[in-house]
Design a protein around this motif. Structure first.
Motif, PDB file in Angstrom:
ATOM      1  N   VAL A 223      -0.268  -2.290   5.527  1.00 37.50           N
ATOM      2  CA  VAL A 223      -1.503  -2.002   4.545  1.00 37.50           C
ATOM      3  C   VAL A 223      -2.113  -0.782   5.000  1.00 37.50           C
ATOM      4  O   VAL A 223      -2.825   0.219   4.262  1.00 37.50           O
ATOM      5  CB  VAL A 223      -2.506  -3.168   4.591  1.00 37.50           C
ATOM      6  CG1 VAL A 223      -2.977  -3.431   5.962  1.00 37.50           C
ATOM      7  CG2 VAL A 223      -3.633  -2.955   3.699  1.00 37.50           C
ATOM      8  N   ASP A 224      -2.085  -0.291   6.319  1.00 38.01           N
ATOM      9  CA  ASP A 224      -2.830   0.973   7.047  1.00 38.01           C
ATOM     10  C   ASP A 224      -2.048   2.103   6.558  1.00 38.01           C
ATOM     11  O   ASP A 224      -2.536   3.197   6.275  1.00 38.01           O
ATOM     12  CB  ASP A 224      -3.122   0.684   8.242  1.00 38.01           C
ATOM     13  CG  ASP A 224      -4.078  -0.436   8.662  1.00 38.01           C
ATOM     14  OD1 ASP A 224      -5.085  -0.672   7.947  1.00 38.01           O
ATOM     15  OD2 ASP A 224      -4.212  -0.833   9.859  1.00 38.01           O
ATOM     16  N   ILE A 225      -0.604   1.889   6.770  1.00 32.46           N
ATOM     17  CA  ILE A 225       0.193   2.844   6.249  1.00 32.46           C
ATOM     18  C   ILE A 225       0.319   3.186   4.895  1.00 32.46           C
ATOM     19  O   ILE A 225       0.088   4.416   4.362  1.00 32.46           O
ATOM     20  CB  ILE A 225       1.626   2.436   6.800  1.00 32.46           C
ATOM     21  CG1 ILE A 225       1.971   2.341   8.069  1.00 32.46           C
ATOM     22  CG2 ILE A 225       2.600   3.585   6.019  1.00 32.46           C
ATOM     23  CD1 ILE A 225       3.348   1.937   8.658  1.00 32.46           C
ATOM     24  N   ILE A 226      -0.026   2.302   4.131  1.00 31.70           N
ATOM     25  CA  ILE A 226       0.027   2.517   2.542  1.00 31.70           C
ATOM     26  C   ILE A 226      -1.300   3.051   2.186  1.00 31.70           C
ATOM     27  O   ILE A 226      -1.421   4.255   1.379  1.00 31.70           O
ATOM     28  CB  ILE A 226      -0.150   1.082   1.714  1.00 31.70           C
ATOM     29  CG1 ILE A 226       1.282   0.325   2.032  1.00 31.70           C
ATOM     30  CG2 ILE A 226      -0.234   1.249   0.346  1.00 31.70           C
ATOM     31  CD1 ILE A 226       1.484  -0.743   1.210  1.00 31.70           C
ATOM     32  N   ILE A 227      -2.568   2.711   2.783  1.00 32.39           N
ATOM     33  CA  ILE A 227      -3.789   3.444   2.744  1.00 32.39           C
ATOM     34  C   ILE A 227      -3.739   4.905   3.027  1.00 32.39           C
ATOM     35  O   ILE A 227      -4.173   5.844   2.236  1.00 32.39           O
ATOM     36  CB  ILE A 227      -4.698   2.508   3.214  1.00 32.39           C
ATOM     37  CG1 ILE A 227      -5.055   1.327   2.380  1.00 32.39           C
ATOM     38  CG2 ILE A 227      -6.045   3.318   3.056  1.00 32.39           C
ATOM     39  CD1 ILE A 227      -6.224   0.512   2.803  1.00 32.39           C
ATOM     40  N   ALA A 228      -2.974   5.164   4.146  1.00 29.63           N
ATOM     41  CA  ALA A 228      -2.794   6.615   4.415  1.00 29.63           C
ATOM     42  C   ALA A 228      -2.004   7.440   3.430  1.00 29.63           C
ATOM     43  O   ALA A 228      -2.389   8.530   3.154  1.00 29.63           O
ATOM     44  CB  ALA A 228      -2.250   6.502   6.060  1.00 29.63           C
ATOM     45  N   CYS A 229      -0.898   6.593   2.913  1.00 31.58           N
ATOM     46  CA  CYS A 229      -0.357   7.325   1.932  1.00 31.58           C
ATOM     47  C   CYS A 229      -0.906   7.709   0.632  1.00 31.58           C
ATOM     48  O   CYS A 229      -0.984   8.510   0.006  1.00 31.58           O
ATOM     49  CB  CYS A 229       1.116   6.554   1.609  1.00 31.58           C
ATOM     50  SG  CYS A 229       2.266   6.353   3.045  1.00 31.58           S
ATOM     51  N   VAL A 230      -1.878   6.817   0.413  1.00 32.45           N
ATOM     52  CA  VAL A 230      -2.720   6.756  -0.767  1.00 32.45           C
ATOM     53  C   VAL A 230      -3.655   8.106  -0.767  1.00 32.45           C
ATOM     54  O   VAL A 230      -4.029   8.784  -1.562  1.00 32.45           O
ATOM     55  CB  VAL A 230      -3.800   5.627  -0.863  1.00 32.45           C
ATOM     56  CG1 VAL A 230      -4.597   5.805  -1.965  1.00 32.45           C
ATOM     57  CG2 VAL A 230      -2.742   4.299  -1.550  1.00 32.45           C
ATOM     58  N   PHE A 231      -4.125   8.216   0.660  1.00 31.88           N
ATOM     59  CA  PHE A 231      -5.009   9.275   1.095  1.00 31.88           C
ATOM     60  C   PHE A 231      -4.236  10.571   0.851  1.00 31.88           C
ATOM     61  O   PHE A 231      -4.879  11.454   0.227  1.00 31.88           O
ATOM     62  CB  PHE A 231      -5.521   9.143   2.342  1.00 31.88           C
ATOM     63  CG  PHE A 231      -6.473  10.313   2.803  1.00 31.88           C
ATOM     64  CD1 PHE A 231      -7.392  10.777   2.088  1.00 31.88           C
ATOM     65  CD2 PHE A 231      -6.168  10.692   4.206  1.00 31.88           C
ATOM     66  CE1 PHE A 231      -8.111  11.829   2.593  1.00 31.88           C
ATOM     67  CE2 PHE A 231      -7.179  11.780   4.798  1.00 31.88           C
ATOM     68  CZ  PHE A 231      -8.141  12.345   3.836  1.00 31.88           C
ATOM     69  N   LEU A 232      -3.372  10.670   1.155  1.00 34.52           N
ATOM     70  CA  LEU A 232      -2.520  12.095   1.412  1.00 34.52           C
ATOM     71  C   LEU A 232      -1.934  12.286  -0.071  1.00 34.52           C
ATOM     72  O   LEU A 232      -2.108  13.319  -0.484  1.00 34.52           O
ATOM     73  CB  LEU A 232      -1.004  11.972   2.354  1.00 34.52           C
ATOM     74  CG  LEU A 232      -1.445  11.894   3.663  1.00 34.52           C
ATOM     75  CD1 LEU A 232      -0.020  11.691   4.614  1.00 34.52           C
ATOM     76  CD2 LEU A 232      -1.985  13.002   4.093  1.00 34.52           C
ATOM     77  N   SER A 233      -1.751  11.197  -0.796  1.00 36.37           N
ATOM     78  CA  SER A 233      -1.291  11.211  -2.282  1.00 36.37           C
ATOM     79  C   SER A 233      -2.462  11.737  -3.093  1.00 36.37           C
ATOM     80  O   SER A 233      -2.460  12.458  -4.011  1.00 36.37           O
ATOM     81  CB  SER A 233      -0.696  10.035  -2.850  1.00 36.37           C
ATOM     82  OG  SER A 233       0.249   9.506  -2.159  1.00 36.37           O
ATOM     83  N   THR A 234      -3.504  11.200  -2.574  1.00 29.46           N
ATOM     84  CA  THR A 234      -4.844  11.960  -3.448  1.00 29.46           C
ATOM     85  C   THR A 234      -5.021  13.301  -3.147  1.00 29.46           C
ATOM     86  O   THR A 234      -5.437  13.772  -4.138  1.00 29.46           O
ATOM     87  CB  THR A 234      -6.244  10.755  -2.769  1.00 29.46           C
ATOM     88  OG1 THR A 234      -5.906   9.649  -2.972  1.00 29.46           O
ATOM     89  CG2 THR A 234      -7.292  11.506  -3.521  1.00 29.46           C
ATOM     90  N   ILE A 235      -4.790  13.761  -1.842  1.00 25.15           N
ATOM     91  CA  ILE A 235      -5.093  14.979  -1.696  1.00 25.15           C
ATOM     92  C   ILE A 235      -4.117  15.952  -2.607  1.00 25.15           C
ATOM     93  O   ILE A 235      -4.363  16.928  -3.085  1.00 25.15           O
ATOM     94  CB  ILE A 235      -4.691  15.632  -0.218  1.00 25.15           C
ATOM     95  CG1 ILE A 235      -5.892  14.862   0.498  1.00 25.15           C
ATOM     96  CG2 ILE A 235      -4.671  16.855   0.218  1.00 25.15           C
ATOM     97  CD1 ILE A 235      -5.691  14.908   2.068  1.00 25.15           C
ATOM     98  N   VAL A 236      -2.825  15.585  -2.427  1.00 27.37           N
ATOM     99  CA  VAL A 236      -1.651  16.306  -3.275  1.00 27.37           C
ATOM    100  C   VAL A 236      -1.836  16.142  -4.698  1.00 27.37           C
ATOM    101  O   VAL A 236      -1.840  17.427  -5.529  1.00 27.37           O
ATOM    102  CB  VAL A 236      -0.303  15.796  -2.974  1.00 27.37           C
ATOM    103  CG1 VAL A 236       0.779  16.452  -3.786  1.00 27.37           C
ATOM    104  CG2 VAL A 236      -0.029  15.958  -1.356  1.00 27.37           C
ATOM    105  N   GLY A 237      -2.202  15.086  -5.056  1.00 25.21           N
ATOM    106  CA  GLY A 237      -2.564  14.741  -6.542  1.00 25.21           C
ATOM    107  C   GLY A 237      -3.891  15.580  -7.047  1.00 25.21           C
ATOM    108  O   GLY A 237      -3.697  15.892  -8.379  1.00 25.21           O
ATOM    109  N   THR A 238      -4.857  15.905  -6.134  1.00 26.16           N
ATOM    110  CA  THR A 238      -5.846  16.896  -6.674  1.00 26.16           C
ATOM    111  C   THR A 238      -5.601  17.990  -6.840  1.00 26.16           C
ATOM    112  O   THR A 238      -5.946  18.659  -7.932  1.00 26.16           O
ATOM    113  CB  THR A 238      -6.909  16.536  -5.351  1.00 26.16           C
ATOM    114  OG1 THR A 238      -7.391  15.551  -4.943  1.00 26.16           O
ATOM    115  CG2 THR A 238      -8.097  17.638  -5.724  1.00 26.16           C
TER     116      THR A 238
END
Length: 416
Positions: A223-238
């Protein structure tokens, strides 16, 4: 006329309160919030222009509050991500993956500058500073060496963030006004990096010891890896969504934060003993309140047209000199309204000159600890880092800023 002097006086008192925080023993957030709110109250009370002028003041306050709210919500989302990942040991693992177990202090300083520069290119300045501060404090060095690393941290974070629209708000503002292009901004990373290495070289003088990095890797859960990926995806998506559809970064980050909450719930990680929403309370609200007070004060200065008077600088000097001076000024005045005033003034400059301004207002705030969000966060997190102690590195910071600005000028005029 007395109102102008009163508001300017309140702004100077706020600056003095920050500088003398350790002497008067009053938290800088409390001082700036009080004086910022008082400045706007004076604007309303002293109004003698009738209902029409009152409406102008109301509109100015609403615009100021809207700008602050957007910044607050963006920072709240980013800092909540960081608070979660830090608590779960993800950031610690990243740091230990990056650092060798045994390293000289000189090499460690350069590695720290490189890490701060790269990370701030991917994340916003606040997030990058929080992660970088965690790196520095984990080294457990003495205060003098920690402050040396902190000075490099602030400069490197601001330098790395200037090349991407997610890294610095002023870069985003200038880009959205079609003054520069995204590929041109990416080219800013070259002179910015040279300036960071120049700063690291100066600060490395006198360092000769060895540092043993105590590595304690935390258990990594799915779950921590997924949330870290969500964070990075949010940056790229921004970046992608803003370029493609002009979606404000704050909206993308709030969307990413909501996904983080839902992911935690889906994996049954949102439990009574560790509710996911509690991580919002773990963020640095002192820094956010300080931002609130400072931006209220700057908004009041803008309302009485003090900031607009700065534009006369461009009639007295060339854009090359004026932009350089604007960078120095951004260390004293928040660079967001300063940049907004410049963009609204109708000043005509070439693309190369706009790139120079982008670098100047993005990195110039590093010259004072209160001149940038990175400096404010670092000051609130690192014990012993004060306005006066940071000012000891003023000449080195000015030299590094000047090197970077000269590099931007050469690159923009002879390469791009």
């Amino acid at each position: 006329m007395w109102l102008h002097y009163a508001v300017i006086g309140l702004a100077l008192l706020a600056l003095l309160g920050v500088v003398l925080e350790e002497v008067i023993h009053i938290n800088k957030a409390k001082i700036t919030l009080f004086l910022g709110a008082l400045a706007w109250i004076l604007l309303f009370v002293s109004n003698h222009g009738g209902p029409e002028n009152q409406e102008t003041i109301i509109h100015g306050l609403e615009s100021n509050i809207a700008e602050i709210a957007s910044l607050w919500l963006f920072l709240l989302a980013a800092m909540t991500f960081v608070a979660y990942l830090n608590k779960k040991g993800m950031i610690e693992n990243l740091i230990y993956l990056f650092l060798p177990k045994q390293v000289s202090e000189r090499k460690l300083l350069f590695l720290t500058g490189l890490f701060c520069f790269i990370f701030s290119s991917l994340a916003d300045n606040i997030t990058a500073t929080l992660v970088s501060v965690t790196l520095i404090l984990s080294l457990r060095m003495d205060t003098a060496k920690t402050l040396r690393f902190a000075a490099l941290l602030v400069f490197a974070v601001n330098s790395g963030g200037v090349a991407l629209i997610t890294g610095d708000v002023t870069t985003l503002m200038i880009f959205l006004q079609d003054k520069v292009e995204i590929l041109d901004l990416l080219m800013l990373s070259m002179p910015s990096f040279v300036a960071v290495m120049f700063m690291a070289t100066i600060l490395s003088l006198g360092l000769s010891g060895e540092v043993t990095v105590q590595q304690h890797r935390a258990e990594v859960r799915s779950v921590d890896i997924i949330i870290a990926c969500v964070f990075l995806s949010t940056i790229v998506g921004t970046i992608i969504l803003n370029v493609a559809y002009q979606i404000p970064p704050v909206l993308t980050f709030l969307f990413g934060l909501s996904i983080m909450f839902l992911v935690a719930r889906f994996f049954n990680d949102d439990i009574e003993n560790d509710p996911i929403l509690e991580y919002i309370r773990s963020i640095e609200f002192e820094a956010l309140l300080f931002f609130l007070g400072i931006l209220l004060l700057v908004g009041a200065l803008k309302e009485i047209n003090v900031l607009e008077s700065l534009l006369s600088m461009y009639s007295l000097a060339s854009p090359l000199v004026a932009n350089y001076l604007m960078g120095l000024l951004s260390a004293c005045i928040d660079n967001v309204p300063l940049t907004a005033a410049l963009l609204k003034s109708g000043i005509t400059m070439t693309k190369a000159e706009w790139l120079g301004l982008t670098y100047a207002v993005g990195v110039g705030g590093s010259l004072l600890i209160i001149g940038s969000a990175a400096g404010i966060v670092a000051m609130s997190k690192i014990p012993g880092l004060t306005f006066g102690k940071y000012a000891r590195y003023g000449l080195a910071l000015l030299g590094a800023y000047s090197v970077g600005y000269a590099g931007v000028y050469l690159l923009a005029n002879y390469v791009i």
